[in-house]
Design an enzyme around this catalytic site. Structure first.
Site, PDB file in Angstrom:
ATOM      1  CE  LYS A 126      -3.524 -32.483 -16.791  1.00  0.00           C
ATOM      2  NZ  LYS A 126      -2.526 -31.535 -17.336  1.00  0.00           N
ATOM      3  CG  ASP A 166      -4.751 -28.893 -16.467  1.00  0.00           C
ATOM      4  OD1 ASP A 166      -3.762 -28.804 -17.205  1.00  0.00           O
ATOM      5  OD2 ASP A 166      -5.907 -28.968 -16.938  1.00  0.00           O
TER       6      ASP A 166
HETATM    7  N1  LIG Z   1      -1.242 -24.545 -15.460  1.00  0.00           N
HETATM    8  C1  LIG Z   1      -0.211 -25.171 -16.015  1.00  0.00           C
HETATM    9  O1  LIG Z   1       0.908 -25.163 -15.487  1.00  0.00           O
HETATM   10  C2  LIG Z   1      -0.370 -25.856 -17.314  1.00  0.00           C
HETATM   11  C3  LIG Z   1      -1.522 -25.764 -18.062  1.00  0.00           C
HETATM   12  N2  LIG Z   1      -1.572 -26.315 -19.309  1.00  0.00           N
HETATM   13  C4  LIG Z   1      -2.758 -26.215 -20.140  1.00  0.00           C
HETATM   14  O2  LIG Z   1      -3.029 -24.836 -20.406  1.00  0.00           O
HETATM   15  C5  LIG Z   1      -4.442 -24.639 -20.589  1.00  0.00           C
HETATM   16  C6  LIG Z   1      -4.924 -23.544 -19.649  1.00  0.00           C
HETATM   17  O3  LIG Z   1      -4.664 -23.941 -18.306  1.00  0.00           O
HETATM   18  P1  LIG Z   1      -4.578 -22.895 -17.113  1.00  0.00           P
HETATM   19  O4  LIG Z   1      -4.276 -21.543 -17.630  1.00  0.00           O
HETATM   20  O5  LIG Z   1      -3.707 -23.487 -16.096  1.00  0.00           O
HETATM   21  O6  LIG Z   1      -6.056 -22.956 -16.552  1.00  0.00           O
HETATM   22  P2  LIG Z   1      -6.926 -21.821 -15.859  1.00  0.00           P
HETATM   23  O7  LIG Z   1      -8.018 -22.511 -15.165  1.00  0.00           O
HETATM   24  O8  LIG Z   1      -6.046 -20.906 -15.083  1.00  0.00           O
HETATM   25  O9  LIG Z   1      -7.486 -20.993 -17.100  1.00  0.00           O
HETATM   26  C7  LIG Z   1      -8.183 -21.625 -18.109  1.00  0.00           C
HETATM   27  C8  LIG Z   1      -8.619 -20.587 -19.124  1.00  0.00           C
HETATM   28  O10 LIG Z   1      -9.135 -21.251 -20.264  1.00  0.00           O
HETATM   29  C9  LIG Z   1     -10.513 -20.891 -20.435  1.00  0.00           C
HETATM   30  N3  LIG Z   1     -11.311 -22.054 -20.837  1.00  0.00           N
HETATM   31  C10 LIG Z   1     -11.448 -23.223 -20.182  1.00  0.00           C
HETATM   32  N4  LIG Z   1     -12.292 -24.038 -20.847  1.00  0.00           N
HETATM   33  C11 LIG Z   1     -12.691 -23.341 -21.929  1.00  0.00           C
HETATM   34  C12 LIG Z   1     -13.551 -23.624 -22.997  1.00  0.00           C
HETATM   35  N5  LIG Z   1     -14.185 -24.815 -23.091  1.00  0.00           N
HETATM   36  N6  LIG Z   1     -13.706 -22.683 -23.975  1.00  0.00           N
HETATM   37  C13 LIG Z   1     -13.066 -21.483 -23.883  1.00  0.00           C
HETATM   38  N7  LIG Z   1     -12.245 -21.154 -22.875  1.00  0.00           N
HETATM   39  C14 LIG Z   1     -12.054 -22.069 -21.929  1.00  0.00           C
HETATM   40  C15 LIG Z   1     -10.966 -20.422 -19.075  1.00  0.00           C
HETATM   41  O11 LIG Z   1     -12.139 -19.635 -19.183  1.00  0.00           O
HETATM   42  P3  LIG Z   1     -13.335 -19.821 -18.121  1.00  0.00           P
HETATM   43  O12 LIG Z   1     -12.812 -19.198 -16.856  1.00  0.00           O
HETATM   44  O13 LIG Z   1     -14.487 -19.096 -18.717  1.00  0.00           O
HETATM   45  O14 LIG Z   1     -13.584 -21.295 -17.979  1.00  0.00           O
HETATM   46  C16 LIG Z   1      -9.724 -19.688 -18.604  1.00  0.00           C
HETATM   47  O15 LIG Z   1      -9.622 -18.421 -19.188  1.00  0.00           O
HETATM   48  C17 LIG Z   1      -5.073 -26.014 -20.389  1.00  0.00           C
HETATM   49  O16 LIG Z   1      -5.145 -26.667 -21.636  1.00  0.00           O
HETATM   50  C18 LIG Z   1      -4.048 -26.746 -19.527  1.00  0.00           C
HETATM   51  O17 LIG Z   1      -4.140 -28.143 -19.657  1.00  0.00           O
HETATM   52  C19 LIG Z   1      -0.479 -26.943 -19.866  1.00  0.00           C
HETATM   53  C20 LIG Z   1       0.678 -27.063 -19.155  1.00  0.00           C
HETATM   54  C21 LIG Z   1       0.788 -26.614 -17.787  1.00  0.00           C
HETATM   55  O1  LIG Z   2       3.342 -29.221 -13.207  1.00  0.00           O
HETATM   56  C1  LIG Z   2       2.810 -30.294 -13.357  1.00  0.00           C
HETATM   57  O2  LIG Z   2       3.112 -31.332 -12.788  1.00  0.00           O
HETATM   58  C2  LIG Z   2       1.613 -30.428 -14.265  1.00  0.00           C
HETATM   59  C3  LIG Z   2       1.611 -29.594 -15.481  1.00  0.00           C
HETATM   60  C4  LIG Z   2       0.545 -30.114 -16.374  1.00  0.00           C
HETATM   61  O3  LIG Z   2      -0.471 -30.594 -15.949  1.00  0.00           O
HETATM   62  C5  LIG Z   2       0.775 -30.111 -17.797  1.00  0.00           C
HETATM   63  O4  LIG Z   2       1.929 -30.009 -18.218  1.00  0.00           O
HETATM   64  O5  LIG Z   2      -0.196 -30.247 -18.560  1.00  0.00           O
END
Ligand SMILES: NC(=O)C1=CN([C@@H]2O[C@H](COP(=O)(O)OP(=O)(O)OC[C@H]3O[C@@H](n4cnc5c(N)ncnc54)[C@H](OP(=O)(O)O)[C@@H]3O)[C@@H](O)[C@H]2O)C=CC1
Ligand SMILES: O=C(O)CCC(=O)C(=O)O
Length: 447
Positions: A126, A166
């Protein structure tokens, strides 16, 4: 057993005492994996878990870039290469002001178990930066991404370490990072995943984490002869994972009533339908606006400032925003309101105390390392297509994603089912993820 776990955690604390998120992730794993190690001679006395909590490599670097006012900005970049026993390091990059070594180490540690669960040959890593993309112009984002890659490129490669997105890193950022890597190395390879469709990306990768979280919940509900039809769903976040989790819930007949961002949440009692979700996607992905703007467009909905959505009544909760966004009080409220299934789209969104509360109530609870593994699994499918110089259809990728989520569910059941039939998905995911990596480490000797 309690003493063994406490002794192990003390050792980890001694080295990483200032890293609360990392210690939290290790504690959750140690509580389920150490008893398994003690019962299984092949792992006992080999310090396998102790080796797994130490990153194989931790790279930290300076990122200097020039903003639109001509000011020089300095950020910190990281890549944690946690474990490569079963494949090259694989995991996302996070750009967010809260990023530090503790957060990235917890994410990298979780990623090792998650990637092992996908059944694909991927190790765990990561990375990211404390850079805040909010309010930055496209040109500033590009300059930052180029500066970040001008150091990261020497540590990664299609057979070494393959980053992806992420929080704060979507297709726009992956494009800028890929462009710089291609220029520096003078080669076009699958060094990053989450790429655009015309330059090596896979169909369904943008949807995969959200869809996978819902597919996993469908598998859990099936054990109770139940499904999403007519269920009320509360979702946090409004980014990539939340958007596609919502999309899938709507398609399969559930009513999604909330979405959120770091400023608060919106509640729509009539449900967020496909058209309303289209508005949210444009708001978040194109306009890069705030979720509260939803109530201007749909005045029947309410915006609740500075709160998470867990006090709203629901059958199913999908935390899809960030770590530790759901604590023990939230868990109690969800349970009191009749919530019967929690499937984590985010990484470690529930605190360990909240998870214990869900287990105590015997509801269906899936930890992110199992339920959000569809994202990285589809990244693995993107890597395969890149190696084959080939492209699968949307239907082919979605079918493989569904199969992988079902396989993960089966692994969790194999290692997590208790005598009374209750499935402890935390225990199942941790042990199943551990076994594959530990076997590879033992086969490869002390390296
Ligand atoms: N993208 C992927 O493929 C993967 C993502 N994840 C996990 O999923 C989660 C979301 O990721 P993703 O959707 O990609 O990210 P994005 O950046 O697309 O979206 C993140 C969302 O979470 C909100 N957020 C972030 N920090 C906070 C906080 N401290 N309090 C409240 N809301 C918050 C953001 O709001 P704001 O815009 O106001 O910051 C936004 O709505 C993370 O935990 C990530 O690690 C897990 C597996 C894979
Ligand atoms: O697609 C990837 O390699 C990363 C996905 C990721 O960061 C996660 O699973 O939390």
């Amino acid at each position: 057993m309690k003493e063994i776990i406490a002794e192990f955690l003390d050792m980890v604390k001694e080295r990483n005492g200032h890293e609360p998120e990392f210690l939290q992730a290790v504690e959750e794993v140690a509580e389920t994996v150490l008893p398994y190690i003690v019962q299984n001679d092949i792992y006992y006395g080999k310090n396998v878990l102790l080796r797994m909590v130490e990153p194989e490599r931790l790279v930290s670097f300076r990122v200097c870039w020039v903003d639109d006012n001509g000011e020089i900005q300095v950020n910190r970049g990281y890549r944690i290469q946690m474990n490569s026993a079963i494949g090259p390091y694989k995991g996302g990059l996070r750009f967010h002001p809260t990023v530090n070594a503790s957060i990235l180490k917890f994410l990298a540690f979780e990623q090792v178990f998650k990637n092992s669960l996908t059944t694909l040959p991927m190790g765990g890593g990561k990375g990211g930066s404390d850079f805040d993309p909010k309010g930055k112009s496209d040109n500033e984002i590009m300059r930052f991404c180029h500066a970040f890659m001008s150091e990261l490129f020497r540590h990664i490669g299609p057979n070494t370490d393959i980053p992806a997105g992420d929080i704060g890193v979507g297709q726009r950022e992956i494009g800028f990072l890929f462009g710089k890597y291609r220029k520096l190395r003078n080669e076009f390879t699958g060094v990053l995943t989450g790429k655009g469709l015309t330059w090596g990306g896979s169909l369904i990768r943008p949807e995969a984490t959200g869809y996978g979280t819902v597919y996993f919940a469908e598998n859990m509900l099936r054990t109770k002869n139940d499904n999403f039809e007519g269920k009320t769903v509360v979702i946090s976040g409004s980014g990539n994972v939340a958007q596609y989790a919502a999309e899938k819930c709507i398609v399969i007949g559930a009513k999604v009533v909330t979405l959120s961002d770091s400023s608060g949440y919106i509640y729509d009692k009539d449900g967020i339908d496909a058209d309303k979700l289209k508005f949210v996607m444009h708001l978040k992905n194109v306009k890069r606006g705030r979720i509260k703007e939803y109530v201007k467009e749909y005045p029947e909905a309410k915006f609740v400032k500075g709160k998470t959505p867990w006090s709203e009544k629901c059958d199913i909760a999908l935390p899809c925003a960030t770590q530790n966004e759901l604590d023990i009080e939230d868990a109690k409220t969800l349970l009191a309101n009749g919530c019967m299934c929690v499937s984590e789209g985010a990484n470690m969104p529930s605190t360990n105390a909240a998870i214990k509360e869900f287990h105590k109530a015997r509801i269906l609870f899936a930890p992110g390392k199992a339920s959000n593994a569809g994202g990285v699994a589809t990244s693995g499918l993107e890597m395969t297509q890149n190696s084959l110089r080939y492209k699968w259809t949307r239907e082919e990728v979605d079918k493989k994603l569904r199969e992988i989520m079902q396989d993960i569910h089966n692994s969790c059941t194999e290692y997590g089912q208790e005598e009374d039939g209750y499935i402890d998905y935390v225990k199942g995911a941790n042990i199943a993820g551990f076994v594959k990596v530990a076997d590879a480490m033992l086969a490869q000797g002390v390296v």
